[in-house]
Design a protein around this motif. Structure first.
Motif, PDB file in Angstrom:
ATOM      1  N   GLN A 201      17.773  48.253  35.728  1.00  0.00           N
ATOM      2  CA  GLN A 201      18.405  49.741  35.857  1.00  0.00           C
ATOM      3  C   GLN A 201      18.624  50.668  34.745  1.00  0.00           C
ATOM      4  N   MET A 202      19.606  49.597  33.899  1.00  0.00           N
ATOM      5  CA  MET A 202      19.841  50.466  32.374  1.00  0.00           C
ATOM      6  C   MET A 202      18.628  50.812  31.764  1.00  0.00           C
ATOM      7  N   GLN A 203      17.681  49.808  31.799  1.00  0.00           N
ATOM      8  CA  GLN A 203      16.714  50.018  30.657  1.00  0.00           C
ATOM      9  C   GLN A 203      15.916  51.111  31.132  1.00  0.00           C
ATOM     10  N   GLU A 204      15.506  51.353  32.580  1.00  0.00           N
ATOM     11  CA  GLU A 204      14.962  52.459  33.028  1.00  0.00           C
ATOM     12  C   GLU A 204      15.478  53.691  33.011  1.00  0.00           C
ATOM     13  N   LYS A 205      16.767  53.610  32.927  1.00  0.00           N
ATOM     14  CA  LYS A 205      17.559  54.901  33.024  1.00  0.00           C
ATOM     15  C   LYS A 205      17.313  55.489  31.604  1.00  0.00           C
ATOM     16  N   PHE A 206      17.482  54.747  30.521  1.00  0.00           N
ATOM     17  CA  PHE A 206      17.701  55.242  29.230  1.00  0.00           C
ATOM     18  C   PHE A 206      16.458  55.231  28.608  1.00  0.00           C
ATOM     19  N   LEU A 207      15.495  54.224  28.895  1.00  0.00           N
ATOM     20  CA  LEU A 207      14.136  54.361  28.225  1.00  0.00           C
ATOM     21  C   LEU A 207      13.063  54.231  29.505  1.00  0.00           C
ATOM     22  N   PRO A 208      12.935  55.331  30.283  1.00  0.00           N
ATOM     23  CA  PRO A 208      11.813  55.376  31.490  1.00  0.00           C
ATOM     24  C   PRO A 208      10.313  55.044  30.613  1.00  0.00           C
ATOM     25  N   ASN A 209       9.679  54.400  31.857  1.00  0.00           N
ATOM     26  CA  ASN A 209       8.203  54.092  31.410  1.00  0.00           C
ATOM     27  C   ASN A 209       8.011  53.447  30.380  1.00  0.00           C
ATOM     28  N   TYR A 210       8.903  52.203  30.281  1.00  0.00           N
ATOM     29  CA  TYR A 210       8.677  51.233  28.968  1.00  0.00           C
ATOM     30  C   TYR A 210       8.779  51.911  27.830  1.00  0.00           C
ATOM     31  N   GLY A 211       9.603  52.865  27.701  1.00  0.00           N
ATOM     32  CA  GLY A 211      10.227  53.371  26.356  1.00  0.00           C
ATOM     33  C   GLY A 211       8.953  54.219  25.599  1.00  0.00           C
ATOM     34  N   ARG A 212       7.914  54.446  26.411  1.00  0.00           N
ATOM     35  CA  ARG A 212       6.826  55.036  25.695  1.00  0.00           C
ATOM     36  C   ARG A 212       6.995  56.197  24.931  1.00  0.00           C
TER      37      ARG A 212
ATOM     38  N   SER B 287       7.060  49.799  22.579  1.00  0.00           N
ATOM     39  CA  SER B 287       6.160  48.959  23.241  1.00  0.00           C
ATOM     40  C   SER B 287       6.479  48.340  24.521  1.00  0.00           C
ATOM     41  N   SER B 288       5.862  48.373  25.388  1.00  0.00           N
ATOM     42  CA  SER B 288       6.325  47.608  26.702  1.00  0.00           C
ATOM     43  C   SER B 288       6.626  46.073  26.454  1.00  0.00           C
ATOM     44  N   HIS B 289       6.095  45.574  25.494  1.00  0.00           N
ATOM     45  CA  HIS B 289       6.325  44.330  25.204  1.00  0.00           C
ATOM     46  C   HIS B 289       7.743  44.214  24.635  1.00  0.00           C
ATOM     47  N   GLN B 290       8.172  44.981  23.797  1.00  0.00           N
ATOM     48  CA  GLN B 290       9.612  44.753  23.180  1.00  0.00           C
ATOM     49  C   GLN B 290      10.462  45.440  24.452  1.00  0.00           C
ATOM     50  N   TRP B 291      10.357  46.215  25.418  1.00  0.00           N
ATOM     51  CA  TRP B 291      10.859  46.904  26.405  1.00  0.00           C
ATOM     52  C   TRP B 291      11.299  45.636  27.174  1.00  0.00           C
TER      53      TRP B 291
ATOM     54  N   LEU C 285      13.129  32.003  24.649  1.00  0.00           N
ATOM     55  CA  LEU C 285      13.072  32.037  26.148  1.00  0.00           C
ATOM     56  C   LEU C 285      12.605  33.403  26.446  1.00  0.00           C
ATOM     57  N   ALA C 286      12.893  34.567  25.919  1.00  0.00           N
ATOM     58  CA  ALA C 286      12.365  35.949  26.431  1.00  0.00           C
ATOM     59  C   ALA C 286      10.721  35.894  26.411  1.00  0.00           C
ATOM     60  N   MET C 287      10.438  35.361  25.169  1.00  0.00           N
ATOM     61  CA  MET C 287       8.758  35.513  24.743  1.00  0.00           C
ATOM     62  C   MET C 287       8.382  34.606  25.936  1.00  0.00           C
ATOM     63  N   ASN C 288       8.865  33.337  26.146  1.00  0.00           N
ATOM     64  CA  ASN C 288       7.971  32.643  27.156  1.00  0.00           C
ATOM     65  C   ASN C 288       8.039  33.254  28.442  1.00  0.00           C
ATOM     66  N   LEU C 289       9.283  34.002  28.972  1.00  0.00           N
ATOM     67  CA  LEU C 289       9.247  34.356  30.306  1.00  0.00           C
ATOM     68  C   LEU C 289       8.013  35.809  30.119  1.00  0.00           C
TER      69      LEU C 289
ATOM     70  N   VAL D 215      -7.832  50.576  39.602  1.00  0.00           N
ATOM     71  CA  VAL D 215      -6.524  50.411  40.113  1.00  0.00           C
ATOM     72  C   VAL D 215      -5.453  51.351  39.394  1.00  0.00           C
ATOM     73  N   ILE D 216      -4.611  51.882  40.202  1.00  0.00           N
ATOM     74  CA  ILE D 216      -3.472  52.847  40.005  1.00  0.00           C
ATOM     75  C   ILE D 216      -2.164  52.287  39.962  1.00  0.00           C
ATOM     76  N   SER D 217      -1.450  51.801  38.800  1.00  0.00           N
ATOM     77  CA  SER D 217      -0.190  51.065  39.088  1.00  0.00           C
ATOM     78  C   SER D 217       0.854  51.386  38.113  1.00  0.00           C
ATOM     79  N   ASN D 218       2.064  51.549  38.779  1.00  0.00           N
ATOM     80  CA  ASN D 218       3.296  51.540  37.799  1.00  0.00           C
ATOM     81  C   ASN D 218       3.443  50.155  37.485  1.00  0.00           C
ATOM     82  N   PHE D 219       2.825  49.901  36.019  1.00  0.00           N
ATOM     83  CA  PHE D 219       2.709  48.713  35.397  1.00  0.00           C
ATOM     84  C   PHE D 219       2.589  48.800  33.994  1.00  0.00           C
ATOM     85  N   ASP D 220       2.742  47.612  33.228  1.00  0.00           N
ATOM     86  CA  ASP D 220       2.583  47.845  31.816  1.00  0.00           C
ATOM     87  C   ASP D 220       1.146  47.194  31.357  1.00  0.00           C
ATOM     88  N   CYS D 221       0.883  46.996  30.136  1.00  0.00           N
ATOM     89  CA  CYS D 221      -0.476  46.681  29.401  1.00  0.00           C
ATOM     90  C   CYS D 221      -0.868  45.183  29.860  1.00  0.00           C
TER      91      CYS D 221
END
Length: 238
Positions: A50-61, A66-70, A93-97, A129-135
């Motif tokens: 929620q915090m990330q989406e509020k301050f950096l919506p749509n993966y910070g584009r 990048s969505s990876h860093q997001w 840990l974050a990279m593996n997930l 496909v049309i999706s609210n998703f990342d790469c």
């Protein structure tokens, strides 16, 4: 009904996740010697997201992220909220997930999907496909043996706009070179899929497996437009 072009939502329509975020995060944490309850991680993840989406919506584009860093930042914030702050643990840990999310083992294809896609393909209907998703969505669909059914995969990260914004639907129609009245959209969300597609002149149907009427649909979605199985779509599209 024989549309020229059929667009699909993904999560909740074609695929569902097999495990909760908390379960995935807890399992990965154990490999790093960290014991955390799945429920606590679920709560922390929702707060971080929620915090990330509020301050950096749509993966910070719009901010050059990048969505990876997001997503890496979301994972790290999740564990920080649970008291894990050692960067030497957080980074791997974050990279593996992030990578694991793409694996076929993380996703289940609904049982009525492949036969429906084959049916529509055999009728010569172009699909996307049309999706609210990342790469990562291209890889997820490929790993689940679904990518071959679609002409293209269009994500909110690609377009810079997320459903129900009309720009993502218009971008799909433009790529397919069809008019709205020649296209049908299938999704599981009343506002983001069913109503958003109809707002630009597309036909649409709401998939709602196992429920009489989905939440929020009353008075907005005629019963004839609610699919309890994609097999109903095969009957409609002949």
């Amino acid at each position: 009904m024989r549309p020229q072009f059929l667009t699909w939502d993904v999560k909740g329509t074609l695929l569902r996740v097999c495990h909760s975020v908390g379960e995935l995060y807890s399992s990965e944490a154990k490999l790093h010697g960290i014991q955390l309850e799945a429920k606590a991680l679920d709560r922390a993840f929702q707060a971080a997201l929620q915090m990330q989406e509020k301050f950096l919506p749509n993966y910070g584009r719009g901010r050059g992220l990048s969505s990876h860093q997001w997503w890496i930042d979301v994972v790290k914030k999740t564990f920080c909220l649970c008291g894990v702050s050692d960067e030497r643990v957080l980074s791997p840990l974050a990279m593996n997930l992030y990578r694991q999310f793409c694996s076929a083992g993380n996703w289940q294809v609904f049982g009525d999907v492949k036969d429906t896609l084959i049916h529509c393909r055999n009728l010569g209907i172009s699909m996307a496909v049309i999706s609210n998703f990342d790469c990562r969505l291209e890889q997820i669909l490929a790993n689940c043996n679904l990518r071959q059914y679609f002409k293209f995969v269009l994500t909110s990260e690609d377009v810079g706009a997320a459903k129900p914004d009309q720009r993502i639907f218009n971008a799909a129609l433009s790529l397919a070179q069809v008019e709205p009245n020649q296209a049908v959209h299938i999704g599981d969300d009343v506002w983001m899929d069913y109503l958003a597609a109809r707002a630009i002149g597309m036909e649409s149907y709401l998939i709602c497996r196992g429920q009489e009427e989905p939440s929020g649909a009353k008075g907005l979605v005629p019963k004839a437009h609610i699919l309890h199985s994609l097999q109903q779509l095969c009957v409609l599209i002949k």
